[in-house]
Design a protein around this motif. Structure first.
Motif, PDB file in Angstrom:
ATOM      1  N   ASP A 190       0.801  -1.222   0.000  1.00  0.00           N
ATOM      2  CA  ASP A 190       0.000   0.000   0.000  1.00  0.00           C
ATOM      3  C   ASP A 190       0.834   1.271   0.000  1.00  0.00           C
ATOM      4  O   ASP A 190       0.306   2.362   0.124  1.00  0.00           O
ATOM      5  N   ASP A 191       2.142   1.123  -0.167  1.00  0.00           N
ATOM      6  CA  ASP A 191       3.058   2.256  -0.083  1.00  0.00           C
ATOM      7  C   ASP A 191       3.956   2.291  -1.319  1.00  0.00           C
ATOM      8  O   ASP A 191       4.550   1.277  -1.691  1.00  0.00           O
ATOM      9  N   ASP A 192       4.057   3.472  -1.951  1.00  0.00           N
ATOM     10  CA  ASP A 192       4.866   3.602  -3.166  1.00  0.00           C
ATOM     11  C   ASP A 192       6.310   3.159  -2.960  1.00  0.00           C
ATOM     12  O   ASP A 192       6.883   2.440  -3.785  1.00  0.00           O
ATOM     13  N   SER A 193       6.917   3.601  -1.865  1.00  0.00           N
ATOM     14  CA  SER A 193       8.338   3.303  -1.652  1.00  0.00           C
ATOM     15  C   SER A 193       8.572   1.802  -1.452  1.00  0.00           C
ATOM     16  O   SER A 193       9.576   1.255  -1.926  1.00  0.00           O
ATOM     17  N   GLU A 194       7.654   1.124  -0.772  1.00  0.00           N
ATOM     18  CA  GLU A 194       7.796  -0.315  -0.572  1.00  0.00           C
ATOM     19  C   GLU A 194       7.644  -1.077  -1.892  1.00  0.00           C
ATOM     20  O   GLU A 194       8.336  -2.061  -2.143  1.00  0.00           O
ATOM     21  N   ASN A 195       6.735  -0.614  -2.723  1.00  0.00           N
ATOM     22  CA  ASN A 195       6.568  -1.249  -4.032  1.00  0.00           C
ATOM     23  C   ASN A 195       7.797  -1.034  -4.908  1.00  0.00           C
ATOM     24  O   ASN A 195       8.220  -1.939  -5.638  1.00  0.00           O
ATOM     25  N   LEU A 196       8.375   0.161  -4.822  1.00  0.00           N
ATOM     26  CA  LEU A 196       9.586   0.440  -5.590  1.00  0.00           C
ATOM     27  C   LEU A 196      10.732  -0.438  -5.112  1.00  0.00           C
ATOM     28  O   LEU A 196      11.467  -1.029  -5.917  1.00  0.00           O
ATOM     29  N   LYS A 197      10.874  -0.546  -3.814  1.00  0.00           N
ATOM     30  CA  LYS A 197      11.932  -1.374  -3.241  1.00  0.00           C
ATOM     31  C   LYS A 197      11.782  -2.830  -3.669  1.00  0.00           C
ATOM     32  O   LYS A 197      12.756  -3.481  -4.085  1.00  0.00           O
ATOM     33  N   GLY A 198      10.575  -3.349  -3.573  1.00  0.00           N
ATOM     34  CA  GLY A 198      10.344  -4.736  -3.938  1.00  0.00           C
ATOM     35  C   GLY A 198      10.590  -5.003  -5.411  1.00  0.00           C
ATOM     36  O   GLY A 198      11.142  -6.049  -5.794  1.00  0.00           O
ATOM     37  N   THR A 199      10.205  -4.065  -6.258  1.00  0.00           N
ATOM     38  CA  THR A 199      10.395  -4.241  -7.696  1.00  0.00           C
ATOM     39  C   THR A 199      11.867  -4.201  -8.068  1.00  0.00           C
ATOM     40  O   THR A 199      12.346  -5.035  -8.856  1.00  0.00           O
ATOM     41  N   ILE A 200      12.600  -3.253  -7.510  1.00  0.00           N
ATOM     42  CA  ILE A 200      14.037  -3.162  -7.792  1.00  0.00           C
ATOM     43  C   ILE A 200      14.748  -4.426  -7.329  1.00  0.00           C
ATOM     44  O   ILE A 200      15.654  -4.937  -8.005  1.00  0.00           O
ATOM     45  N   THR A 201      14.347  -4.959  -6.188  1.00  0.00           N
ATOM     46  CA  THR A 201      14.952  -6.193  -5.682  1.00  0.00           C
ATOM     47  C   THR A 201      14.716  -7.349  -6.644  1.00  0.00           C
ATOM     48  O   THR A 201      15.622  -8.157  -6.906  1.00  0.00           O
ATOM     49  N   ARG A 202      13.502  -7.434  -7.199  1.00  0.00           N
ATOM     50  CA  ARG A 202      13.200  -8.490  -8.167  1.00  0.00           C
ATOM     51  C   ARG A 202      14.066  -8.346  -9.420  1.00  0.00           C
ATOM     52  O   ARG A 202      14.594  -9.331  -9.944  1.00  0.00           O
ATOM     53  N   ILE A 203      14.182  -7.138  -9.910  1.00  0.00           N
ATOM     54  CA  ILE A 203      14.983  -6.910 -11.119  1.00  0.00           C
ATOM     55  C   ILE A 203      16.452  -7.186 -10.839  1.00  0.00           C
ATOM     56  O   ILE A 203      17.173  -7.739 -11.683  1.00  0.00           O
ATOM     57  N   LEU A 204      16.917  -6.829  -9.643  1.00  0.00           N
ATOM     58  CA  LEU A 204      18.307  -7.096  -9.272  1.00  0.00           C
ATOM     59  C   LEU A 204      18.608  -8.592  -9.336  1.00  0.00           C
ATOM     60  O   LEU A 204      19.663  -9.007  -9.837  1.00  0.00           O
ATOM     61  N   LEU A 205      17.695  -9.410  -8.855  1.00  0.00           N
ATOM     62  CA  LEU A 205      17.899 -10.853  -8.899  1.00  0.00           C
ATOM     63  C   LEU A 205      17.958 -11.371 -10.335  1.00  0.00           C
ATOM     64  O   LEU A 205      18.744 -12.275 -10.652  1.00  0.00           O
ATOM     65  N   ILE A 206      17.134 -10.808 -11.193  1.00  0.00           N
ATOM     66  CA  ILE A 206      17.168 -11.199 -12.609  1.00  0.00           C
ATOM     67  C   ILE A 206      18.504 -10.822 -13.236  1.00  0.00           C
ATOM     68  O   ILE A 206      19.120 -11.606 -13.964  1.00  0.00           O
TER      69      ILE A 206
END
Length: 481
Positions: A282-298
């Motif tokens: 429900d928070d923009d910053s948390e969604n950004l953090k989670g998405t960047i983490t996913r892309i980092l793993l890729i």
């Protein structure tokens, strides 16, 4: 009169659908009639509106020379029923998707969609089949810190098995087995690439890849959003599963019309809508953090795959591993340290990739010698500074990687989260504070019963319901797609 009834019915339903939700169209190119204004879903308003329009169309104004008995264009709309109607949220969002796909077929050519699907599939397969193991860096550090005699007690074969076990089980490292026998005798310098990577991983990912700039703090009230609440249901059922082409069209619609870190749309409720569709926080910053983490793993998986196929990079890592683990002649130890160095190197390159992606530039899915940026010896300074990876004319940008993540996640979850966001944005407009996506009609069928009196004998065979009175039944429908 039958033709007039047909024209009147079509005019009525088209007039209804002309009253589409303006903010939804302006911001997202979705057409829907709000049958819930001012909040409660109500089909009676459609019937009342069409009846009023019919009365207006055939009403003889006071003082007219014509009368009920002399007008040849007098139709009474006696009954309206609605046998079928479709809400945007029907069939787990399939109706919503159908409209989007219909719209996007005019915007993306088949061959372009085919290329995108190929790129996304390659990205998915890299992540799925990756040999990259994040814990390998810390395993290598533990191995180096163990005393030489800790490895002398084991044959090369036995130690190799321990190394393999350590890779698979972070909680069980080689040092766990030997620490109770020997004190660790080697301290690693902080400039050691393994140490640099290990320490960097403890830092926040956002501060690592983004400049010191303001990150959105917008939030979404998820307690009563589309994906969480009990929704109204229309009569629509999905008749078939979508094809990969439909999935690509949906995917590209989201990338074009939903906001993201590199494409903020200020009029939208959430600044990082695509990131919300991936993470659901429900928070923009948390969604950004989670998405960047996913892309980092890729990116780690892709960069590690490149390193494993590069003889030059393998030799460089092997030489460094032999230096670091020079206290032992056991090849399994050297190999484990080499593996950790390659994993750390892939991580470093991936951080640089993220910095480039967050600036809106592209990174190839699989790199080559020409597109590789980092050196093994410079990992510490690269991670602590603001260095970026080389950009490329080929590959995917940040939104492209998001597209790949969205492509293979739950379709219903993706659709409902998109509707969460669109509903929130519409509600931010004056007069739409109670707007609901599950009150929004995108297709409608009507059964309409007309009657009229005539001053002439009937020209066609009709059934009398009353002497001198004729009835007509008309069916009509309309859909935004």
């Amino acid at each position: 009169m039958a033709k007039i009834a047909e024209m009147d019915s079509e005019s009525g339903i088209e007039s209804i659908f002309a009253q589409y939700c303006v903010p939804l169209w302006d911001e997202y190119r979705i057409l829907a009639y709000d049958a819930g204004n001012p909040g409660e879903f109500n089909l009676d308003q459609i019937e009342d509106y069409i009846k009023a329009q019919n009365k207006s169309n055939f009403e003889i104004t006071e003082g007219s020379l014509l009368s009920d008995s002399t007008s040849m264009l007098r139709l009474n709309l006696d009954e309206i029923s609605i046998p079928d109607y479709t809400l945007l949220t029907d069939a787990d969002g399939a109706a919503f998707q159908k409209q989007i796909v219909s719209y996007m077929k005019n915007n993306i050519a088949y061959e372009a969609a085919k290329k995108l699907y190929s790129d996304y599939s390659a990205m998915y397969n890299i992540e799925k089949e990756s040999e990259y193991e994040e814990e390998s860096v810390d395993d290598a550090i533990d191995i180096i810190k163990d005393d030489t005699s800790a490895s002398a007690d084991k044959s090369g074969t036995e130690y190799a098995k321990s190394v393999s076990l350590a890779r698979c089980s972070p909680s069980k490292s080689i040092s766990d087995e030997s620490s109770d026998k020997k004190e660790k005798s080697i301290e690693l310098d902080e400039d050691n690439p393994l140490v640099s990577v290990s320490e960097t991983k403890t830092k926040g990912i956002l501060s690592l890849v983004l400049e010191d700039e303001k990150i959105s703090s917008n939030t979404l009230d998820c307690t009563n959003c589309v994906s969480e609440r009990t929704r109204n249901c229309g009569t629509y059922t999905a008749d078939e599963d979508g094809s990969w082409y439909d999935d690509i069209l949906l995917n590209q619609y989201f990338l074009a019309y939903m906001s993201s870190y590199t494409d903020v749309k200020d009029s939208h409720s959430m600044k990082y809508e695509l990131e919300y569709m991936i993470c659901g926080k429900d928070d923009d910053s948390e969604n950004l953090k989670g998405t960047i983490t996913r892309i980092l793993l890729i990116r780690c998986a892709a960069n590690f795959a490149y390193l494993m196929t590069s003889p030059a990079k393998q030799s460089e890592a092997l030489a460094a591993a032999a230096t670091m683990a020079g206290f032992t002649v056991n090849p399994a130890i050297v190999e484990a340290v080499k593996y950790g160095l390659l994993a750390g190197w892939a991580y470093c390159e991936s951080v640089l990739d993220l910095r480039t992606l967050m600036d809106g530039e592209k990174i190839p899915i699989i790199k080559s010698d020409e597109t590789w940026t980092s050196g093994l010896a410079g990992i510490s300074s690269l991670l602590s500074g603001r260095a970026k990876a080389k950009s490329s004319d080929i590959g995917l940008d940040y939104k492209g990687y998001i597209g790949g993540l969205l492509m293979f996640q739950s379709k219903s979850q993706e659709l409902y989260r998109a509707m969460d966001l669109q509903e929130a944005t519409v509600r931010g407009n004056s007069g739409y504070s109670e707007y609901r996506m599950d009150n929004s009609i995108c297709s409608l069928n009507l059964d309409m019963k007309y009657s009229y009196n005539t001053i002439f004998l009937s020209f066609v065979s009709m059934i009398y319901s009353k002497p001198g009175r004729f009835e007509l039944n008309e069916q009509t429908g309309y859909a935004y797609y």
